[in-house]
Design a protein around this motif. Sequence first.
Motif, PDB file in Angstrom:
ATOM      1  N   GLU A 196       0.820  -1.207   0.000  1.00  0.00           N
ATOM      2  CA  GLU A 196       0.000   0.000   0.000  1.00  0.00           C
ATOM      3  C   GLU A 196       0.858   1.264   0.000  1.00  0.00           C
ATOM      4  O   GLU A 196       0.518   2.259  -0.639  1.00  0.00           O
ATOM      5  CB  GLU A 196      -0.926  -0.007   1.220  1.00  0.00           C
ATOM      6  N   GLN A 197       1.974   1.201   0.718  1.00  0.00           N
ATOM      7  CA  GLN A 197       2.850   2.369   0.800  1.00  0.00           C
ATOM      8  C   GLN A 197       3.701   2.547  -0.464  1.00  0.00           C
ATOM      9  O   GLN A 197       3.966   3.670  -0.876  1.00  0.00           O
ATOM     10  CB  GLN A 197       3.779   2.233   2.022  1.00  0.00           C
ATOM     11  N   ARG A 198       4.089   1.423  -1.087  1.00  0.00           N
ATOM     12  CA  ARG A 198       4.966   1.468  -2.259  1.00  0.00           C
ATOM     13  C   ARG A 198       4.434   0.515  -3.317  1.00  0.00           C
ATOM     14  O   ARG A 198       5.008  -0.559  -3.565  1.00  0.00           O
ATOM     15  CB  ARG A 198       6.393   1.065  -1.861  1.00  0.00           C
ATOM     16  N   PRO A 199       3.337   0.851  -3.946  1.00  0.00           N
ATOM     17  CA  PRO A 199       2.712  -0.074  -4.901  1.00  0.00           C
ATOM     18  C   PRO A 199       3.598  -0.413  -6.095  1.00  0.00           C
ATOM     19  O   PRO A 199       3.418  -1.463  -6.706  1.00  0.00           O
ATOM     20  CB  PRO A 199       1.456   0.691  -5.343  1.00  0.00           C
ATOM     21  N   TRP A 200       4.567   0.438  -6.384  1.00  0.00           N
ATOM     22  CA  TRP A 200       5.440   0.166  -7.535  1.00  0.00           C
ATOM     23  C   TRP A 200       6.402  -1.000  -7.307  1.00  0.00           C
ATOM     24  O   TRP A 200       6.999  -1.499  -8.249  1.00  0.00           O
ATOM     25  CB  TRP A 200       6.237   1.430  -7.886  1.00  0.00           C
ATOM     26  N   VAL A 201       6.542  -1.439  -6.048  1.00  0.00           N
ATOM     27  CA  VAL A 201       7.421  -2.579  -5.791  1.00  0.00           C
ATOM     28  C   VAL A 201       6.621  -3.865  -5.563  1.00  0.00           C
ATOM     29  O   VAL A 201       7.192  -4.899  -5.254  1.00  0.00           O
ATOM     30  CB  VAL A 201       8.352  -2.325  -4.588  1.00  0.00           C
ATOM     31  N   SER A 202       5.297  -3.809  -5.723  1.00  0.00           N
ATOM     32  CA  SER A 202       4.470  -5.001  -5.517  1.00  0.00           C
ATOM     33  C   SER A 202       4.341  -5.792  -6.811  1.00  0.00           C
ATOM     34  O   SER A 202       4.148  -5.209  -7.886  1.00  0.00           O
ATOM     35  CB  SER A 202       3.077  -4.596  -5.022  1.00  0.00           C
ATOM     36  N   ASP A 203       4.413  -7.072  -6.704  1.00  0.00           N
ATOM     37  CA  ASP A 203       4.224  -7.987  -7.830  1.00  0.00           C
ATOM     38  C   ASP A 203       5.031  -7.554  -9.050  1.00  0.00           C
ATOM     39  O   ASP A 203       4.524  -7.473 -10.173  1.00  0.00           O
ATOM     40  CB  ASP A 203       2.740  -8.086  -8.187  1.00  0.00           C
ATOM     41  N   VAL A 204       6.297  -7.291  -8.829  1.00  0.00           N
ATOM     42  CA  VAL A 204       7.159  -6.842  -9.929  1.00  0.00           C
ATOM     43  C   VAL A 204       7.237  -7.902 -11.028  1.00  0.00           C
ATOM     44  O   VAL A 204       7.174  -7.583 -12.224  1.00  0.00           O
ATOM     45  CB  VAL A 204       8.565  -6.502  -9.397  1.00  0.00           C
ATOM     46  N   ALA A 205       7.333  -9.159 -10.640  1.00  0.00           N
ATOM     47  CA  ALA A 205       7.454 -10.228 -11.636  1.00  0.00           C
ATOM     48  C   ALA A 205       6.196 -10.292 -12.498  1.00  0.00           C
ATOM     49  O   ALA A 205       6.270 -10.415 -13.736  1.00  0.00           O
ATOM     50  CB  ALA A 205       7.694 -11.567 -10.949  1.00  0.00           C
ATOM     51  N   GLY A 206       5.012 -10.217 -11.842  1.00  0.00           N
ATOM     52  CA  GLY A 206       3.765 -10.277 -12.600  1.00  0.00           C
ATOM     53  C   GLY A 206       3.617  -9.110 -13.551  1.00  0.00           C
ATOM     54  O   GLY A 206       3.191  -9.270 -14.708  1.00  0.00           O
ATOM     55  N   LYS A 207       3.979  -7.919 -13.080  1.00  0.00           N
ATOM     56  CA  LYS A 207       3.889  -6.736 -13.930  1.00  0.00           C
ATOM     57  C   LYS A 207       4.857  -6.832 -15.115  1.00  0.00           C
ATOM     58  O   LYS A 207       4.542  -6.414 -16.234  1.00  0.00           O
ATOM     59  CB  LYS A 207       4.172  -5.489 -13.111  1.00  0.00           C
ATOM     60  N   THR A 208       6.028  -7.377 -14.864  1.00  0.00           N
ATOM     61  CA  THR A 208       7.019  -7.533 -15.934  1.00  0.00           C
ATOM     62  C   THR A 208       6.507  -8.504 -16.988  1.00  0.00           C
ATOM     63  O   THR A 208       6.635  -8.252 -18.200  1.00  0.00           O
ATOM     64  CB  THR A 208       8.351  -8.026 -15.353  1.00  0.00           C
ATOM     65  N   MET A 209       5.925  -9.631 -16.547  1.00  0.00           N
ATOM     66  CA  MET A 209       5.399 -10.606 -17.506  1.00  0.00           C
ATOM     67  C   MET A 209       4.258 -10.017 -18.324  1.00  0.00           C
ATOM     68  O   MET A 209       4.161 -10.249 -19.535  1.00  0.00           O
ATOM     69  CB  MET A 209       4.922 -11.858 -16.765  1.00  0.00           C
ATOM     70  N   THR A 210       3.398  -9.237 -17.670  1.00  0.00           N
ATOM     71  CA  THR A 210       2.300  -8.595 -18.394  1.00  0.00           C
ATOM     72  C   THR A 210       2.839  -7.641 -19.450  1.00  0.00           C
ATOM     73  O   THR A 210       2.352  -7.598 -20.612  1.00  0.00           O
ATOM     74  CB  THR A 210       1.388  -7.826 -17.428  1.00  0.00           C
ATOM     75  N   ARG A 211       3.860  -6.894 -19.079  1.00  0.00           N
ATOM     76  CA  ARG A 211       4.459  -5.958 -20.031  1.00  0.00           C
ATOM     77  C   ARG A 211       5.091  -6.691 -21.203  1.00  0.00           C
ATOM     78  O   ARG A 211       4.967  -6.288 -22.358  1.00  0.00           O
ATOM     79  CB  ARG A 211       5.479  -5.094 -19.318  1.00  0.00           C
TER      80      ARG A 211
END
Length: 215
Positions: A196-211
């Motif tokens: 919640e405090q740093r959403p940009w560091v959450s689920d980095v792997a999932g976000k990378t795969m989506t990208r």
Amino acid sequence: MSTHDRIIGRAAPLPINNVDTDQIMPKQFLRGIDKTGLAPGVFYDLRHDDAGAIKPDFVLNRPSYAGADILIAGANFGCGSSREHAVWGLLQFGIRAIVAPSFGEIFYSNAMNNRLMLVMLAEREIAALLAEAQAAAAPLPIAIDVRAGTVTSSTVQASFELPPRLRAMYLEGHDMIGATLAHAAAIEAFARARGEQRPWVSDVAGKTMTRLDGM
């Protein structure tokens, strides 16, 4: 008899310094990919001659020491390579605790993580236990009280220290993973708050795969 608090057993003397992990579990017994079937390899070269025959004079081969489940050992026990098989094999052989002046550092961590109790005593206390065991020429009854940090035989009572984390792991019946999972709720709460405090560091792997999938 063993509980999470006490180990009450019968000790065999092994007054040899610098017993390394290759002596405890020789390399030819490391072929398997799991923890099973390691008991025959324990102290193989100490228990057998060059032809593979049993050495009748080695302490753990003597009929009078059958069922011994504690070792009174020399200094720097478990030095050498970091093979966890040495610990697994000792446990499968029936050894529940080892009392010695000192242990190899990696062996100590492996042992305590697998609930093989290692007890460090002063050299004079080890010498007294060895003398008592060797005089009896039979397994020496010993009680190890993990909670109180004491080792007791008929003539010796000694105290030992354990790091609080390792003492708690043993008393609670946990290995390192179990000790971590005991804090699962706190870990999950921390992860949520951090997300919640740093959403940009959450689920980095999932976000990378989506990208990557969108490229």
